[in-house]
Structure formats: C-alpha cells, structure tokens
Design an enzyme around this catalytic site. Structure first.
Site, PDB file in Angstrom:
ATOM      1  CE  LYS A 259     183.307  -2.065 -41.300  1.00  0.00           C
ATOM      2  NZ  LYS A 259     182.003  -2.407 -41.936  1.00  0.00           N
TER       3      LYS A 259
ATOM      4  CE  LYS B 236     181.215   1.860 -38.515  1.00  0.00           C
ATOM      5  NZ  LYS B 236     180.248   1.257 -39.468  1.00  0.00           N
TER       6      LYS B 236
ATOM      7  CG  ASP C 290     181.062   1.550 -43.121  1.00  0.00           C
ATOM      8  OD1 ASP C 290     180.531   2.352 -43.911  1.00  0.00           O
ATOM      9  OD2 ASP C 290     180.419   0.843 -42.319  1.00  0.00           O
ATOM     10  N   PRO C 291     182.649   4.952 -44.021  1.00  0.00           N
ATOM     11  CG  PRO C 291     183.482   6.531 -45.484  1.00  0.00           C
ATOM     12  CD  PRO C 291     183.078   5.093 -45.422  1.00  0.00           C
TER      13      PRO C 291
ATOM     14  CG  HIS D 234     175.514  -4.799 -41.302  1.00  0.00           C
ATOM     15  ND1 HIS D 234     174.441  -5.061 -40.465  1.00  0.00           N
ATOM     16  CD2 HIS D 234     175.944  -3.557 -40.989  1.00  0.00           C
ATOM     17  CE1 HIS D 234     174.235  -4.024 -39.681  1.00  0.00           C
ATOM     18  NE2 HIS D 234     175.132  -3.101 -39.972  1.00  0.00           N
TER      19      HIS D 234
END
Length: 375
Positions: free
Chosen positions: A166, A168, A195-196, A295
C-alpha cells in the site's frame, strides 16, 4: 472474579524509519497501555491508540470498572455507550483499552486463547501489508521518486515476503499516479493499494481513479472526504473503494450502503471501541456483501495480538491487513515474528503475550520526558 485495580501508562516507541502520509511525518508512536488486576491474581493487558488524553479517559472509566467482573463486558459498554458521542475517536479508543484488557483476563481465567473465545481459528496465518511512503526514498533519489520507491518496495517485498503493498498517498495526485505505475511495473504479482487519507478532491479522485484502472488495484482507499464524495467517485471509477474515514461508526453504515459509497470497510478494535463492535462490523459487512479489512493505528504487540485474534477468527477478514507492527524498532512484549509476510495470533491464554515490565517502564519514562508524539 472482580477487578481490584486499573493501572494506566503512556509510552513512546521509535519507528525504524520516518513514516509519511498526506497529513504528517512521524518517527515514533505514542500508545496507552492498561493493566487490570483481579481479586484472584489474574492480570489483563490492553493497549490503545494515542496518549495522555486517552489515558485520562481510561483512568476515569477504570475507576468505575473496579469492583465489577471482567466478564461483564456488555454491561460495561451499555453504561458507557455515550462516551464516543462526547469524545469521538478518543472515546472509542479508551473503551477499547479496557475491553481488550478484560478479554485478556477472561482468557487467562478460562485457560482459552482469545482466538478460541471468539469462535476458533479459520486461518492459521494473517498476511500483512507492506506500507510504502515517500519518506522511504533516499534524498539522493528525489529526482526520480517513482523509480526509487519502486526499487525500495521490491526490496521490501523480497525480504519480507509480503503479498500486498500500500502506498500512502499525498496531495500530489499526479505524483502518486506515477509512483503507482512504477510500483505495478516492479511488482506485477502483488495486491496493490493506495491511501491518500482523503487528500484528493472529488474531480481529482475521478481523474486519478480512471487513470489507475489499468493497474488492477485491489482497492482505492479514501481518495476524498465524506460518504457523498466517495459515492460520486464510485459511480465513475471501476476500482473498488475502501474507507477508514467516512464509515467510522455504525451510524455511517446505512448511508454508505444506500449511496453505494464503498466496497470495503476498514475496521479497527481501537477505533470502533472494542472486540465486540469489530466483530459486529464484520457481520454487517457480510450481510450487505461488502468486504472488510483492518486499519492500523500503530499498534504495539498487545494491540496487534488482539487484531490477530480477530482476523484469525473472522471469515470476512480475508485480505492482507494493514499493520505498522513490523515498522517499530522495539516492543514492550517479546516481538511477534514475521514469517513470509504473515503474523500468527499467539496461542496462549487470553492475548497470549507477556509484557516486559522493564521495557514498559523505560518507554513510559521516555513519554514523561518527551510528552506525547504529536499527530
């Protein structure tokens, strides 16, 4: 069995490298650790996100917990169901610290692992995600950031055996798209995500999403803010959308389903208020045909053990979960081993972990000197 004492400490632990997202760069993690003691000598350990504001809430709730049974979790949550209303994430985190400590005590009292208490294992290993940030690239390679991060990610995957990666994301949408293209070229066989943290606008999310469709992303996590914004993106982009930011409590679930805003929801024992609520979220996701993942808020070993037990016993949690555990430079328990990109839930009673109290005191003293690490 009655709880006789609740002890709360705040610790600061370092990360092996700086960790950058769209809203911060951090070099360490502040966590709140709680221990409950019972009148028959059992100790239960819990750990939750953030520091002194949460610790103060845990202490307040812990005073009321003294004299009750750790088995009486439904009554505990019912008495304090308004805590998250007034304290938001801090309230959920505080409830979860005590919830997990009670589960640990219950397991030790019954001689059962948390996994078995939650229904038993349906998988032996839990794959975790390799997390890539812009701060992973050497300063000398900043001129060709996509290539530098792709090279770094390939090395991380080769060394750790990770099956998912992932990125970031940041406010630099075009730059993130270029990095993802480089990652896909370097890692054609891994599950790839970005994932912004809601840093992109809706129009930028649509444009980026369409541009990324050819990369076969597993999902696009929180490109923009809000259920409404996410629903607009999902209507125009074929990549599944995941959220950890617009569905963060059960009140958000129905609107998100009604608007078709998400495909995957991220749970978290510490953001959702405990183990029971996280399992209930899993049931909701299965009922409505949504995916679910976990998460990571920077869990140390105590909290990671709880997450692993939940994943090991929950069928819908079939993806590689987010976990920053492997990025910590130390722990307050004997470290959980990472093998071929996977962690295993400890098999001993309760959480199955033993706290190193010397390290706990050491890192609590670090927090006393430094204060909470800001977010």
């Amino acid at each position: 069995m009655k709880i006789t004492d609740v002890d709360v400490q705040v610790v600061n632990l370092p990360l092996i490298n700086p960790f950058t997202s769209s809203f911060e760069t951090k070099t360490g993690e502040t966590r709140t650790v709680v221990r409950i003691r019972t009148d028959d000598g059992i100790e239960g350990w819990g750990e939750t996100m953030w520091g002194r504001p949460v610790a103060a809430l845990v202490e307040q709730l812990g005073e009321e917990l003294v004299g009750t049974s750790p088995f009486a979790l439904e009554a505990f949550h019912r008495r304090h169901h308004m805590v998250p209303f007034f304290h938001g994430y801090l309230g959920y985190a505080a409830l979860a610290a005590l919830d997990v400590a009670c589960w640990d005590a219950i397991g030790k009292a019954s001689g059962q692992s948390l996994t078995d208490l939650l229904g038993g294992p349906i998988r032996a290993e839990v794959p975790i995600t390799a997390l890539i940030t812009r701060s992973d690239a050497p300063a000398s390679r900043s001129a060709d950031l996509p290539a530098a991060l792709a090279e770094h990610a390939a090395a991380v995957v080769a060394e750790g055996g990770f099956r998912a990666v992932k990125l970031k994301g940041t406010t630099d949408v075009a730059g993130d798209v270029a990095i993802l293209r480089a990652l896909r070229e370097a890692l054609p066989g891994v599950h790839l995500r970005v994932d912004p943290n809601a840093a992109w606008s809706v129009p930028d999310s649509v444009r980026a999403g369409i541009a990324l469709e050819e990369l076969d992303l597993e999902y696009l996590e929180d490109p923009c803010t809000g259920i409404e914004g996410m629903s607009q993106v999902r209507a125009k982009v074929r990549i599944p959308l995941c959220t950890n930011m617009c569905v963060v409590r059960f009140e958000d679930f129905a609107p998100a389903v009604r608007l078709g805003a998400v495909d995957v929801i991220h749970g978290d024992v510490y953001k959702w208020g405990g183990i029971g609520p996280t399992k209930a979220l899993a049931a909701h996701c299965e009922t409505f045909g949504l995916g679910m993942n976990l998460h990571s808020g920077g869990e140390l070993g105590i909290a990671t053990a709880a997450h692993l037990a939940v994943v090991t016993s929950t069928p819908v949690l079939s993806r590689a979960i987010d976990s920053m555990y492997y990025l910590h430079a130390d722990d307050i328990i004997e470290p959980l081993p990472l093998n071929d990109g996977c962690l295993r839930a400890p098999s001993g009673p309760g959480l199955g972990v033993r706290v190193d109290e010397e390290k706990l005191r050491h890192y609590a003293a670090v927090n006393e000197r430094e204060g909470d690490l800001t977010r």
